[in-house]
Design a protein around this motif. Structure first.
Motif, PDB file in Angstrom:
ATOM      1  N   ILE A  54      -1.405  12.163 -12.320  1.00  0.00           N
ATOM      2  CA  ILE A  54      -2.135  11.218 -13.442  1.00  0.00           C
ATOM      3  C   ILE A  54      -3.313  12.410 -13.936  1.00  0.00           C
ATOM      4  N   ARG A  55      -3.752  12.847 -12.937  1.00  0.00           N
ATOM      5  CA  ARG A  55      -5.112  13.922 -13.437  1.00  0.00           C
ATOM      6  C   ARG A  55      -4.352  15.007 -14.352  1.00  0.00           C
ATOM      7  N   GLY A  56      -3.033  15.433 -14.022  1.00  0.00           N
ATOM      8  CA  GLY A  56      -2.219  16.436 -14.938  1.00  0.00           C
ATOM      9  C   GLY A  56      -2.165  15.948 -16.311  1.00  0.00           C
ATOM     10  N   ARG A  57      -1.595  14.685 -16.205  1.00  0.00           N
ATOM     11  CA  ARG A  57      -1.189  14.059 -17.581  1.00  0.00           C
ATOM     12  C   ARG A  57      -2.515  13.902 -18.276  1.00  0.00           C
ATOM     13  N   ILE A  58      -3.527  13.152 -17.842  1.00  0.00           N
ATOM     14  CA  ILE A  58      -4.749  13.009 -18.459  1.00  0.00           C
ATOM     15  C   ILE A  58      -5.336  14.436 -18.836  1.00  0.00           C
ATOM     16  N   GLN A  59      -5.347  15.471 -18.171  1.00  0.00           N
ATOM     17  CA  GLN A  59      -5.735  16.618 -18.791  1.00  0.00           C
ATOM     18  C   GLN A  59      -4.846  17.301 -19.768  1.00  0.00           C
ATOM     19  N   GLN A  60      -3.840  17.057 -19.682  1.00  0.00           N
ATOM     20  CA  GLN A  60      -2.558  17.423 -20.927  1.00  0.00           C
ATOM     21  C   GLN A  60      -2.975  16.980 -22.075  1.00  0.00           C
TER      22      GLN A  60
ATOM     23  N   GLU B 174       0.902  -1.221   0.140  1.00  0.00           N
ATOM     24  CA  GLU B 174      -0.040   0.053  -0.041  1.00  0.00           C
ATOM     25  C   GLU B 174       0.863   1.305   0.037  1.00  0.00           C
ATOM     26  N   THR B 175       0.513   2.387  -0.808  1.00  0.00           N
ATOM     27  CA  THR B 175       1.029   3.502  -0.963  1.00  0.00           C
ATOM     28  C   THR B 175       0.549   4.369   0.272  1.00  0.00           C
ATOM     29  N   ALA B 176       1.517   5.237   0.608  1.00  0.00           N
ATOM     30  CA  ALA B 176       1.430   6.363   1.882  1.00  0.00           C
ATOM     31  C   ALA B 176       0.253   7.349   1.147  1.00  0.00           C
ATOM     32  N   PRO B 177      -0.752   7.939   1.852  1.00  0.00           N
ATOM     33  CA  PRO B 177      -1.659   8.703   1.463  1.00  0.00           C
ATOM     34  C   PRO B 177      -1.113   9.805   0.950  1.00  0.00           C
ATOM     35  N   GLU B 178       0.035  10.346   1.260  1.00  0.00           N
ATOM     36  CA  GLU B 178       0.674  11.536   0.623  1.00  0.00           C
ATOM     37  C   GLU B 178       1.203  11.242  -0.649  1.00  0.00           C
ATOM     38  N   ARG B 179       1.744  10.075  -0.742  1.00  0.00           N
ATOM     39  CA  ARG B 179       2.366   9.535  -1.871  1.00  0.00           C
ATOM     40  C   ARG B 179       1.086   9.510  -3.072  1.00  0.00           C
ATOM     41  N   GLN B 180       0.309   8.535  -2.509  1.00  0.00           N
ATOM     42  CA  GLN B 180      -0.994   8.562  -3.374  1.00  0.00           C
ATOM     43  C   GLN B 180      -1.643   9.751  -4.033  1.00  0.00           C
ATOM     44  N   SER B 181      -1.688  10.734  -3.207  1.00  0.00           N
ATOM     45  CA  SER B 181      -2.398  11.965  -3.413  1.00  0.00           C
ATOM     46  C   SER B 181      -1.645  12.591  -4.692  1.00  0.00           C
ATOM     47  N   THR B 182      -0.194  12.741  -4.364  1.00  0.00           N
ATOM     48  CA  THR B 182       0.858  13.138  -5.270  1.00  0.00           C
ATOM     49  C   THR B 182       0.792  12.440  -6.690  1.00  0.00           C
ATOM     50  N   LEU B 183       0.488  11.075  -6.774  1.00  0.00           N
ATOM     51  CA  LEU B 183       0.450  10.522  -7.858  1.00  0.00           C
ATOM     52  C   LEU B 183      -0.749  10.607  -8.553  1.00  0.00           C
TER      53      LEU B 183
END
Length: 177
Positions: free
Chosen positions: A49-55, A36-45
């Motif tokens: 990902i959202r930024g890449r999708i929008q781009q 499991e990824t840490a919550p801070e790391r997950q939110s950063t990821l």
């Protein structure tokens, strides 16, 4: 062959045994076993990902717009070529009603027809999203769920739903030209 590399390794032996507390061992083993990824790391990821999708989405939209403009330009050129050919045929005395070549006037008429159909579609879509009908429908569904053994008790809700649909139909028929 013949020339071998010599490496000097130094090995140190510890004569005193090293012991770790059970807490440290448990923490290390828990850390290794969890994927499991840490919550801070997950939110950063997630934000990355959202930024890449929008781009990518904006890139695809710009490509779509470019393709649309190219298609429009090609169609416009094709229509102008046909119109010029049709005008040349009319001047030479050929029949103007061949049906294959459309003039700008007839294309504008077709375009206006399409616009009225689109407007009618949008008005019908707005009527479908009527809140009164949605509320009445939800009341009927809720009543049927509450009275599964005696569905005849839902006649009031059903009548109200029918009346709202009838009113919506009247609005639709009034909106037709």
């Amino acid at each position: 062959m013949g020339a071998s590399q010599s490496t000097s390794e130094k090995v140190y032996h510890n004569e005193t045994p090293i012991e770790f507390s059970g807490d440290v061992v448990n923490q290390l083993s828990d850390h290794i076993s969890t994927t499991e990824t840490a919550p801070e790391r997950q939110s950063t990821l997630d934000s990355h990902i959202r930024g890449r999708i929008q781009q990518e989405l904006s890139h695809l939209r710009s490509e779509e717009e470019t393709v649309r403009q190219q298609i429009e330009a090609a169609l416009e050129k094709e229509n102008l070529d046909r119109e010029v050919e049709g005008a040349g045929q009319v001047q030479e005395g050929d029949e103007a009603s061949s049906g294959d070549v459309k003039s700008s006037v007839s294309l504008m008429g077709d375009l206006q027809d399409i616009r009225t159909k689109i407007d009618r579609f949008h008005s019908r879509r707005q009527l479908e999203d009527n809140d009164a009908v949605k509320v009445a429908r939800d009341e009927v569904v809720e009543c049927y769920r509450k009275n599964q053994t005696s569905t005849l008790d839902c006649w009031r809700e059903t009548q109200k739903f029918k009346a709202s649909v009838a009113g919506l139909e009247q609005e639709y028929f009034k909106s037709l030209p």
